[in-house]
Design a protein around this motif. Structure first.
Motif, PDB file in Angstrom:
ATOM      1  N   MET A   1       0.822  -1.201   0.000  1.00 32.55           N
ATOM      2  CA  MET A   1       0.000   0.000   0.000  1.00 32.55           C
ATOM      3  C   MET A   1       0.864   1.261   0.000  1.00 32.55           C
ATOM      4  O   MET A   1       0.383   2.307  -0.401  1.00 32.55           O
ATOM      5  N   GLN A   2       2.120   1.142   0.460  1.00 32.24           N
ATOM      6  CA  GLN A   2       2.977   2.330   0.519  1.00 32.24           C
ATOM      7  C   GLN A   2       3.673   2.627  -0.803  1.00 32.24           C
ATOM      8  O   GLN A   2       4.206   3.708  -0.979  1.00 32.24           O
ATOM      9  N   THR A   3       3.687   1.670  -1.714  1.00 33.85           N
ATOM     10  CA  THR A   3       4.400   1.860  -2.974  1.00 33.85           C
ATOM     11  C   THR A   3       3.405   2.016  -4.108  1.00 33.85           C
ATOM     12  O   THR A   3       2.500   1.197  -4.276  1.00 33.85           O
ATOM     13  N   ARG A   4       3.581   3.054  -4.875  1.00 32.85           N
ATOM     14  CA  ARG A   4       2.721   3.295  -6.039  1.00 32.85           C
ATOM     15  C   ARG A   4       2.955   2.181  -7.057  1.00 32.85           C
ATOM     16  O   ARG A   4       4.085   1.814  -7.348  1.00 32.85           O
ATOM     17  N   PRO A   6       3.097   0.347 -10.791  1.00 27.06           N
ATOM     18  CA  PRO A   6       3.621   0.873 -12.054  1.00 27.06           C
ATOM     19  C   PRO A   6       2.573   1.305 -13.065  1.00 27.06           C
ATOM     20  O   PRO A   6       2.861   2.097 -13.952  1.00 27.06           O
ATOM     21  N   TRP A   7       1.336   0.791 -12.982  1.00 25.35           N
ATOM     22  CA  TRP A   7       0.326   1.175 -13.968  1.00 25.35           C
ATOM     23  C   TRP A   7      -0.578   2.288 -13.474  1.00 25.35           C
ATOM     24  O   TRP A   7      -1.525   2.666 -14.144  1.00 25.35           O
ATOM     25  N   GLY A   8      -0.282   2.837 -12.282  1.00 24.04           N
ATOM     26  CA  GLY A   8      -0.966   4.034 -11.805  1.00 24.04           C
ATOM     27  C   GLY A   8      -2.343   3.815 -11.214  1.00 24.04           C
ATOM     28  O   GLY A   8      -3.033   4.781 -10.902  1.00 24.04           O
ATOM     29  N   TYR A   9      -2.788   2.573 -11.035  1.00 24.37           N
ATOM     30  CA  TYR A   9      -4.108   2.305 -10.471  1.00 24.37           C
ATOM     31  C   TYR A   9      -4.050   2.434  -8.953  1.00 24.37           C
ATOM     32  O   TYR A   9      -3.014   2.198  -8.342  1.00 24.37           O
ATOM     33  N   ASP A  10      -5.154   2.809  -8.347  1.00 21.66           N
ATOM     34  CA  ASP A  10      -5.218   2.993  -6.901  1.00 21.66           C
ATOM     35  C   ASP A  10      -5.118   1.646  -6.176  1.00 21.66           C
ATOM     36  O   ASP A  10      -5.967   0.768  -6.348  1.00 21.66           O
ATOM     37  N   LEU A  15      -6.973  -3.616  -3.424  1.00 27.03           N
ATOM     38  CA  LEU A  15      -7.114  -4.294  -2.149  1.00 27.03           C
ATOM     39  C   LEU A  15      -8.584  -4.632  -1.894  1.00 27.03           C
ATOM     40  O   LEU A  15      -8.916  -5.748  -1.490  1.00 27.03           O
ATOM     41  N   GLY A  16      -9.471  -3.693  -2.182  1.00 27.34           N
ATOM     42  CA  GLY A  16     -10.903  -3.932  -2.006  1.00 27.34           C
ATOM     43  C   GLY A  16     -11.423  -5.016  -2.930  1.00 27.34           C
ATOM     44  O   GLY A  16     -12.242  -5.847  -2.539  1.00 27.34           O
ATOM     45  N   MET A  17     -10.922  -5.040  -4.173  1.00 29.09           N
ATOM     46  CA  MET A  17     -11.364  -6.046  -5.130  1.00 29.09           C
ATOM     47  C   MET A  17     -10.965  -7.446  -4.658  1.00 29.09           C
ATOM     48  O   MET A  17     -11.781  -8.358  -4.633  1.00 29.09           O
ATOM     49  N   ASP A  24     -15.846 -16.362   1.979  1.00 25.40           N
ATOM     50  CA  ASP A  24     -16.321 -15.626   3.151  1.00 25.40           C
ATOM     51  C   ASP A  24     -16.085 -14.122   3.045  1.00 25.40           C
ATOM     52  O   ASP A  24     -16.432 -13.371   3.943  1.00 25.40           O
ATOM     53  N   GLY A  25     -15.491 -13.679   1.938  1.00 19.57           N
ATOM     54  CA  GLY A  25     -15.242 -12.252   1.742  1.00 19.57           C
ATOM     55  C   GLY A  25     -14.165 -11.692   2.654  1.00 19.57           C
ATOM     56  O   GLY A  25     -14.071 -10.495   2.844  1.00 19.57           O
ATOM     57  N   GLU A  26     -13.347 -12.558   3.218  1.00 28.26           N
ATOM     58  CA  GLU A  26     -12.335 -12.138   4.179  1.00 28.26           C
ATOM     59  C   GLU A  26     -10.939 -12.536   3.720  1.00 28.26           C
ATOM     60  O   GLU A  26     -10.232 -13.240   4.402  1.00 28.26           O
ATOM     61  N   CYS A  27     -10.535 -12.108   2.560  1.00 30.99           N
ATOM     62  CA  CYS A  27      -9.206 -12.423   2.058  1.00 30.99           C
ATOM     63  C   CYS A  27      -8.214 -11.427   2.659  1.00 30.99           C
ATOM     64  O   CYS A  27      -8.282 -10.233   2.380  1.00 30.99           O
ATOM     65  N   PRO A  28      -7.290 -11.895   3.528  1.00 31.49           N
ATOM     66  CA  PRO A  28      -6.399 -10.965   4.191  1.00 31.49           C
ATOM     67  C   PRO A  28      -5.289 -10.449   3.278  1.00 31.49           C
ATOM     68  O   PRO A  28      -4.905 -11.101   2.319  1.00 31.49           O
ATOM     69  N   LEU A  29      -4.797  -9.274   3.599  1.00 35.73           N
ATOM     70  CA  LEU A  29      -3.623  -8.739   2.934  1.00 35.73           C
ATOM     71  C   LEU A  29      -2.416  -9.444   3.542  1.00 35.73           C
ATOM     72  O   LEU A  29      -2.187  -9.377   4.750  1.00 35.73           O
ATOM     73  N   VAL A  30      -1.671 -10.174   2.721  1.00 42.49           N
ATOM     74  CA  VAL A  30      -0.515 -10.926   3.213  1.00 42.49           C
ATOM     75  C   VAL A  30       0.681  -9.994   3.275  1.00 42.49           C
ATOM     76  O   VAL A  30       1.141  -9.489   2.263  1.00 42.49           O
TER      77      VAL A  30
END
Length: 129
Positions: A1-4, A6-10, A15-17, A24-30
């Motif tokens: 999340m801290q690094t932009r 390369p294709w400029g997408y948010d 992360l939300g997608m 269960d809709g609970e896929c954690p950020l590893v």
């Protein structure tokens, strides 16, 4: 999340997608090796047939009405996956053989050790379909 990226997408949108990529809709950020991943599905190309089901895309569609537009893509991916079709007497799935040329792209004909033909690329009609 801290690094932009390369294709400029948010990154927050990405992360939300992927948060909805599990049943269960609970896929954690590893973030480290102690965080379990959502695993057991494909990673990458949505049309990948190396896994039996694209559980990730199916969960995204199920968990988010805004992703219902992906359903035709999932249907296409499932249509391309020839596993699960009729089995020949030797126990091999043969459902897409009629859609393929018997020659490889080079024009060569290849056989498996047991003498079965290794099918070549899809014929033009199958590609058009």
């Amino acid at each position: 999340m801290q690094t932009r990226n390369p294709w400029g997408y948010d990154n927050r949108e990405l992360l939300g997608m992927y948060a909805g990529a599990s049943a269960d809709g609970e896929c954690p950020l590893v973030v480290d090796t102690s965080t379990p991943s959502c695993g057991d599905s494909r990673l990458g190309c949505w049309v990948c047939t190396l896994v039996e089901q694209d559980k990730s895309m199916a969960a995204m569609i199920q968990n988010d009405q805004k992703k219902e537009w992906m359903m035709p893509l999932l249907d296409l991916r499932n249509a391309l996956d020839f596993r699960g079709g009729p089995i020949d007497p030797q126990g091999h799935s043969e459902t897409d053989r009629h859609l393929r040329d018997f020659r490889r792209m080079s024009g060569a004909v290849q056989l498996m050790k047991d003498g079965r033909l290794i099918p070549g690329p899809y014929i033009q009609e199958a590609r058009e379909t």
